[in-house]
Design a protein around this motif. Structure first.
Motif: not given
Length: 425
Positions: A14-20, A368-386
């Motif tokens: 998962g790649v989270d392209i953020g502003t910062t 386990s830090d809020p700044k990684f929420s999107t990156g971790v969510g992207l890999v969880l989604y990638g494993m289970r798109p449903d």
């Protein structure tokens, strides 16, 4: 270690392209279907403005740096990535479609026809559909149907949530990933991705608002009855807090960011006025000393503004009164102490800070830090798109790229348009 290729279906990037920052997360599944974090990479990003790419070369360099760092940590060779999209150009709306059933039994093809019908809406030429998410199905006037396949009926209706974004913004994200040497296997709305990693299923059922305070954008997603009901991206976020400190105290941007992280609090009443902070002088001037409460008085008004705009979006969704468990804050902006208490005050509902969960092993503590929420969510989604809830664009994008898309369904057509973007690159 022999490099494994990320083509392996058990490995998702998962790649989270953020502003910062650009954040890359490599995860793998074990035999028991548990998710293990194999590698994490982060690189500072200054090629985006309010979630949208404004400098291709800088963004490409940041993506390459973050992914290569994650590759080294995981010992894998990355080829395909799931990437997030945000920015205040993202818009969502509800619509309804209806089809008649020829046979007496509803099939998956009928559901596809119905979803296609819901997308026959007038969209400007510069916008594309990113996600089509069914809310509920109605069979012969009977509402509340979660999955109509196999049911008997002659009339099938659906309420769907359609998320759209600017074609140019999506193309530029594709271009950055391609130039960095990788392929996009999926494009996912960032607040959706964050919701997969920080929200409990029971919160989504009872009613919850996710507020992801990033650097350039604040992303909002409202859930009820396990379904996403509203999404929005607003262009006021953590960078504005840093700017206020920079202007208010007359310091450089990096120093303002450091002050925010080290000494910032979201509630001025909680700051100790006796605690002094040294402010470095600019251009040979002497150092200054301020009380910690003075810094908090700069931070609190801007965070209040962000949360007030979020409150307006939640109210606009029509689900403000349905949010039984309140709000979950995540993203780097939620790390300022007492942000959850300020949010509870501004929103008039309970609030907690959400951290990535649902992980079994590997570098769990590191992410386990809020700044990684999107990156971790992207890999969880990638494993289970449903987990997005129902048939979506992304499942067909993957099938299409694997050469499995049968028939020119709605999702295959959107996939073809996306493939055309690749060809133009």
């Amino acid at each position: 270690m022999i490099p494994q290729t990320a083509m392996n279906e058990n490995i998702v990037v998962g790649v989270d392209i953020g502003t910062t920052k650009v954040c890359a997360v490599v995860a793998g599944k074990d035999d028991l279907d548990r998710v293990n974090i194999l590698g994490v990479g982060m690189a500072p990003s200054d090629g985006l403005n309010r979630g949208v790419v404004v400098n291709i070369d800088r963004t490409v360099a940041a993506v390459r740096e973050a992914v290569e760092e994650a590759e080294r940590a995981a010992g894998v060779e990355v080829q395909n990535v799931v990437v997030g999209i945000a920015g205040d150009h993202v818009q969502s709306f509800q619509t309804r479609g209806v089809v008649t059933i020829n046979a007496n039994e509803i099939t998956q093809n009928d559901v596809q026809r119905l979803l296609e019908d819901t997308t026959h809406v007038a969209l400007p030429a510069d916008r594309e559909i990113l996600h089509v998410i069914p809310q509920e199905f109605i069979v012969d006037g009977q509402d509340g149907v979660a999955d109509p396949v196999g049911m008997s009926g002659v009339r099938l209706e659906a309420d769907v949530h359609i998320i759209t974004g600017l074609v140019s913004a999506a193309k530029n994200i594709y271009r950055c990933i391609e130039k960095a040497g990788f392929r996009v296997s999926d494009l996912v709305l960032e607040p959706l991705a964050s919701s997969f990693s920080v929200l409990h299923e029971d919160e989504k059922e009872v009613g919850v608002a996710l507020i992801d305070i990033g650097g350039g954008t604040t992303d909002i997603a409202v859930f009820e009855d396990h379904t996403i009901r509203h999404t929005a991206v607003i262009a006021v976020a953590g960078d504005k807090v840093t700017d206020d400190i920079r202007k208010g105290l007359g310091v450089m941007r990096d120093q303002a960011e450091q002050l925010k992280r080290q000494f910032g609090v979201a509630l001025a009443g909680e700051a100790d006025s006796d605690e002094k902070i040294e402010i470095p002088g600019i251009g040979g001037r002497d150092e200054k000393t301020i009380g910690r409460d003075a810094l908090a008085q700069i931070i609190q008004p801007r965070l209040e503004e962000i949360l007030e705009i979020a409150a307006m979006e939640i109210k606009r969704s029509g689900y403000g009164r349905h949010l039984g468990v309140g709000a979950v804050l995540t993203g780097g902006g939620s790390l300022v102490p007492y942000t959850d208490e300020l949010a509870a005050e501004v929103l008039g509902m309970e609030a907690r800070v959400g951290r990535p969960m649902g992980l079994s092993g590997g570098l769990v503590e590191e992410v386990s830090d809020p700044k990684f929420s999107t990156g971790v969510g992207l890999v969880l989604y990638g494993m289970r798109p449903d987990i997005i809830g129902g048939t979506t664009l992304s499942e067909e994008v993957r099938a299409h790229q694997n050469g499995q898309a049968g028939g020119e369904t709605l999702m295959a057509r959107i996939a073809n348009r996306m493939k055309a973007w690749f060809d133009e690159l």
